[in-house]
Design an enzyme around this catalytic site. Structure first.
Site, mmCIF file in Angstrom:
data_model
loop_
_atom_site.group_PDB
_atom_site.id
_atom_site.type_symbol
_atom_site.label_atom_id
_atom_site.label_comp_id
_atom_site.label_asym_id
_atom_site.label_seq_id
_atom_site.Cartn_x
_atom_site.Cartn_y
_atom_site.Cartn_z
ATOM 1 N N ALA A 72 0.840 -1.202 0.000
ATOM 2 C CA ALA A 72 0.000 0.000 0.000
ATOM 3 C C ALA A 72 0.872 1.248 0.000
ATOM 4 C CB ALA A 72 -0.912 0.003 1.222
ATOM 5 N N LYS A 81 12.643 7.122 21.376
ATOM 6 C CA LYS A 81 13.367 5.859 21.521
ATOM 7 C C LYS A 81 13.696 5.590 22.995
ATOM 8 C CE LYS A 81 15.195 6.416 16.894
ATOM 9 N NZ LYS A 81 16.276 6.995 16.105
ATOM 10 N N LYS A 92 8.582 4.690 15.441
ATOM 11 C CA LYS A 92 8.847 5.102 16.829
ATOM 12 C C LYS A 92 7.959 6.260 17.257
ATOM 13 C CE LYS A 92 12.175 7.139 14.171
ATOM 14 N NZ LYS A 92 13.158 6.658 13.218
ATOM 15 N N VAL A 112 14.032 1.389 17.168
ATOM 16 C CA VAL A 112 15.138 1.926 17.967
ATOM 17 C C VAL A 112 16.463 1.450 17.384
ATOM 18 C CG1 VAL A 112 16.208 2.051 20.255
ATOM 19 C CG2 VAL A 112 13.722 1.894 20.056
HETATM 20 P P1 NAP Z 1 9.424 6.992 3.568
HETATM 21 O O1 NAP Z 1 10.634 6.797 2.711
HETATM 22 O O2 NAP Z 1 8.878 8.353 3.748
HETATM 23 O O3 NAP Z 1 8.274 6.065 2.966
HETATM 24 C C1 NAP Z 1 6.941 6.113 3.397
HETATM 25 C C2 NAP Z 1 6.100 5.212 2.499
HETATM 26 O O4 NAP Z 1 4.788 5.163 3.047
HETATM 27 C C3 NAP Z 1 5.974 5.720 1.062
HETATM 28 O O5 NAP Z 1 6.041 4.643 0.166
HETATM 29 C C4 NAP Z 1 4.572 6.339 1.013
HETATM 30 O O6 NAP Z 1 3.889 6.200 -0.209
HETATM 31 C C5 NAP Z 1 3.829 5.500 2.041
HETATM 32 N N1 NAP Z 1 2.753 6.254 2.679
HETATM 33 C C6 NAP Z 1 2.874 7.353 3.483
HETATM 34 N N2 NAP Z 1 1.655 7.786 3.863
HETATM 35 C C7 NAP Z 1 0.750 6.948 3.288
HETATM 36 C C8 NAP Z 1 -0.662 6.876 3.286
HETATM 37 N N3 NAP Z 1 -1.393 7.773 3.947
HETATM 38 N N4 NAP Z 1 -1.254 5.868 2.589
HETATM 39 C C9 NAP Z 1 -0.521 4.973 1.906
HETATM 40 N N5 NAP Z 1 0.826 4.998 1.864
HETATM 41 C C10 NAP Z 1 1.460 5.964 2.551
HETATM 42 O O7 NAP Z 1 9.669 6.383 5.033
HETATM 43 P P2 NAP Z 1 10.864 5.431 5.528
HETATM 44 O O8 NAP Z 1 12.108 6.221 5.671
HETATM 45 O O9 NAP Z 1 10.890 4.197 4.703
HETATM 46 O O10 NAP Z 1 10.373 5.100 7.015
HETATM 47 C C11 NAP Z 1 9.294 4.247 7.257
HETATM 48 C C12 NAP Z 1 9.127 4.024 8.759
HETATM 49 O O11 NAP Z 1 10.307 3.397 9.282
HETATM 50 C C13 NAP Z 1 8.928 5.302 9.587
HETATM 51 O O12 NAP Z 1 8.038 5.049 10.644
HETATM 52 C C14 NAP Z 1 10.319 5.600 10.109
HETATM 53 O O13 NAP Z 1 10.294 6.338 11.326
HETATM 54 C C15 NAP Z 1 10.836 4.201 10.342
HETATM 55 N N6 NAP Z 1 12.291 4.104 10.323
HETATM 56 C C16 NAP Z 1 12.968 4.589 9.244
HETATM 57 C C17 NAP Z 1 14.351 4.510 9.236
HETATM 58 C C18 NAP Z 1 15.140 5.009 8.050
HETATM 59 O O14 NAP Z 1 16.369 4.929 8.070
HETATM 60 N N7 NAP Z 1 14.518 5.515 6.997
HETATM 61 C C19 NAP Z 1 15.036 3.964 10.341
HETATM 62 C C20 NAP Z 1 14.302 3.458 11.424
HETATM 63 C C21 NAP Z 1 12.936 3.542 11.408
HETATM 64 P P3 NAP Z 1 4.376 6.995 -1.541
HETATM 65 O O15 NAP Z 1 5.713 6.404 -1.856
HETATM 66 O O16 NAP Z 1 3.374 6.700 -2.584
HETATM 67 O O17 NAP Z 1 4.440 8.437 -1.138
#
Ligand code: NAP
Length: 442
Positions: free
Chosen positions: A46, A206, A106, A133
């Site tokens: 999704a 965290k 988180k 975390v």
């Molecule tokens: P991201 O790159 O911003 O990706 C978010 C994804 O979710 C995108 O594919 C987006 O769709 C989709 N999305 C957002 N809102 C939506 C909605 N309302 N309905 C359907 N799809 C939706 O985020 P990320 O960096 O991968 O991080 C994801 C999670 O992991 C977060 O909670 C973050 O805190 C956690 N996290 C991330 C990291 C890191 O290094 N990035 C590390 C630890 C934890 P579209 O692509 O179509 O916009």
């Protein structure tokens, strides 16, 4: 050969982390099946925009904008959308439909973790969040499982890579905060709006999770005292360096004896995030760049340190996959979900009750008796001095320009230390208090 059961895995989000999780699920399908005893079928992904380009090439037919329908039919839901809504409602919907949930969110856990844990318990399903975390570092499972027969007394964590990168830059190049932040943004370590990182909010979320698992009590974000790094100056870093310290933003959770009468004589837990001086020989001082590390002290295990990449799509996907395999194994083998124990019932202490050491930098008058007056004032407030060092700065003609005094105290209550600093400021021999920073590891 017996036919393997198929488990439907719904992926919510295909960004930095989600795309890597989808890649691993598809590329490693065979070995994941042999490790879990079930075929893990990616039933759909999704996203907001099904036609957006992705980091990883994935079958277009997997994408949907209808997350709710995807969740209803899943055995395991992996939530990697981030944010509060619709992530929260979709996770609750997954529980109602009997699915286990893996998340890295988180922010959501810190805001509404207790509701989510409770709903997972009620539904008898597993909620796992290793990725929330310190990214790739296996830290929650060791706390919850490996150390479950021990008593954790203290957790010190560098859990935000952005702030560690900035402080490390300042330490190694002498840069001011604003310049180090700009460099972090240029290299992609800091976001355009860096508030959540530099003001410590991300680390505080965290810290709440680490404290909850370590002390078997649910701590929320409002239980965490939080100070960021935006007021740390190049002069603070230089003074710390000169005195043999490094400044790190630490998430701290530690059990303390009761301080004051308001806690009924019961011990409590101090959960806090703030810039902290660490001796350069402390294991956490060696954590450079955007790396993360968590240092744990436990009654029987002693000191442990966990180190690795705290963010990034692929490293974080590793933590998500570990949770997924564990949830799948449980679904194959049966048995109760892996829940947190919440039998600790220890109160969160206010910051005043925290016990810490201080580093205090003072610009003082170069007069006889100054040191004695300052030492006496500390003693009057019940704070003992561990190190007191005076440096005299002279001009080319050997005339005294300024006198600098650096004090490191023994551990004392935050309230006593704050009162001491307040009193020191009132002394007529003090030109200015140049820095006040908490110290750990001495
Ligand atoms: P991201 O790159 O911003 O990706 C978010 C994804 O979710 C995108 O594919 C987006 O769709 C989709 N999305 C957002 N809102 C939506 C909605 N309302 N309905 C359907 N799809 C939706 O985020 P990320 O960096 O991968 O991080 C994801 C999670 O992991 C977060 O909670 C973050 O805190 C956690 N996290 C991330 C990291 C890191 O290094 N990035 C590390 C630890 C934890 P579209 O692509 O179509 O916009």
């Amino acid at each position: 050969m017996t036919e393997l059961r198929t488990l439907k895995v719904a992926l919510l989000g295909c960004g930095n982390v989600g795309a890597q999780v989808a890649r691993i699920l598809i590329d490693d399908a065979e070995s994941l099946a042999s490790r879990t005893g079930a075929r893990l079928e990616l039933s759909g992904i999704a996203v907001r925009n099904v036609d957006a380009p992705r980091d990883v090439e994935l079958p277009h037919e997997l994408f949907t904008a209808d997350a709710e329908t995807l969740v209803k039919d899943a055995d395991v839901v992996i939530e990697l959308m981030g944010g509060i809504e619709p992530a929260r409602s979709l996770i609750l919907s997954a529980f109602r439909h009997g699915a286990c949930v893996v998340t890295g969110n988180k922010a959501l856990l810190a805001l509404d973790g207790p509701t989510l844990y409770e709903e997972a318990d009620k539904a008898g399903v597993q909620l796992s969040y290793e990725a929330a975390v310190a990214g790739a570092i296996p830290i929650l499972r060791p706390i919850r499982d490996s150390l479950s027969g021990d008593r954790i007394t203290r957790v010190l964590g560098i859990v935000n890579g952005t702030t560690n990168f900035i402080l490390d830059q300042m330490d190694s190049t002498g840069a001011q905060f604003a310049d180090a932040l700009a460099e972090a943004q240029r290299l992609g370590y800091a976001e355009a709006d860096p508030t959540a990182d530099v003001e410590g909010h991300d680390a505080a979320a965290k810290a709440a999770i680490l404290a909850s698992l370590s002390f078997h009590t649910r701590f929320a974000l409002e239980d965490v005292y939080c100070e960021g790094i935006s007021s740390v100056s190049a002069a603070d870093i230089a003074a710390a360096k000169d005195a043999g310290f490094v400044i790190k933003l630490l998430a701290i959770a530690e059990k303390l004896p009761a301080a004051g009468t308001d806690t009924d004589g019961k011990p409590g837990v101090s959960v806090r995030v703030h810039p902290t001086l660490l001796p350069r020989e402390h294991p956490l001082a060696a954590v450079r760049g955007a790396f993360n590390a968590v240092f744990i002290e436990a009654e029987n295990a002693g000191e442990l340190m966990f180190y690795g990449q705290g963010a990034g799509g692929t490293p974080t996907a590793s933590a998500v996959m570990g949770d997924l395999v564990s949830a799948a194994r449980r679904l194959v083998l049966g048995g109760p979900g892996r829940t947190e124990t919440t039998t600790g019932h220890v109160p969160a202490l206010p910051i005043d009750a925290a016990i810490t050491s201080y580093y205090i930098g003072l610009d003082v008058a170069d007069q006889p008796g100054v040191l004695a007056r300052i030492a006496q004032l500390f003693a009057e407030h019940g704070v003992s001095i561990e190190i007191m060092r005076q440096t005299i700065h002279r001009d080319a003609d050997s005339k005294v320009e300024s006198a600098e005094l650096r004090i490191v105290t023994h551990r004392a209550s935050e309230a006593a230390l704050a009162a001491t600093v307040q009193a020191v400021k009132g002394l007529d021999v003090i030109n200015s208090v140049t820095s006040v920073l908490r110290v750990e590891g001495v």
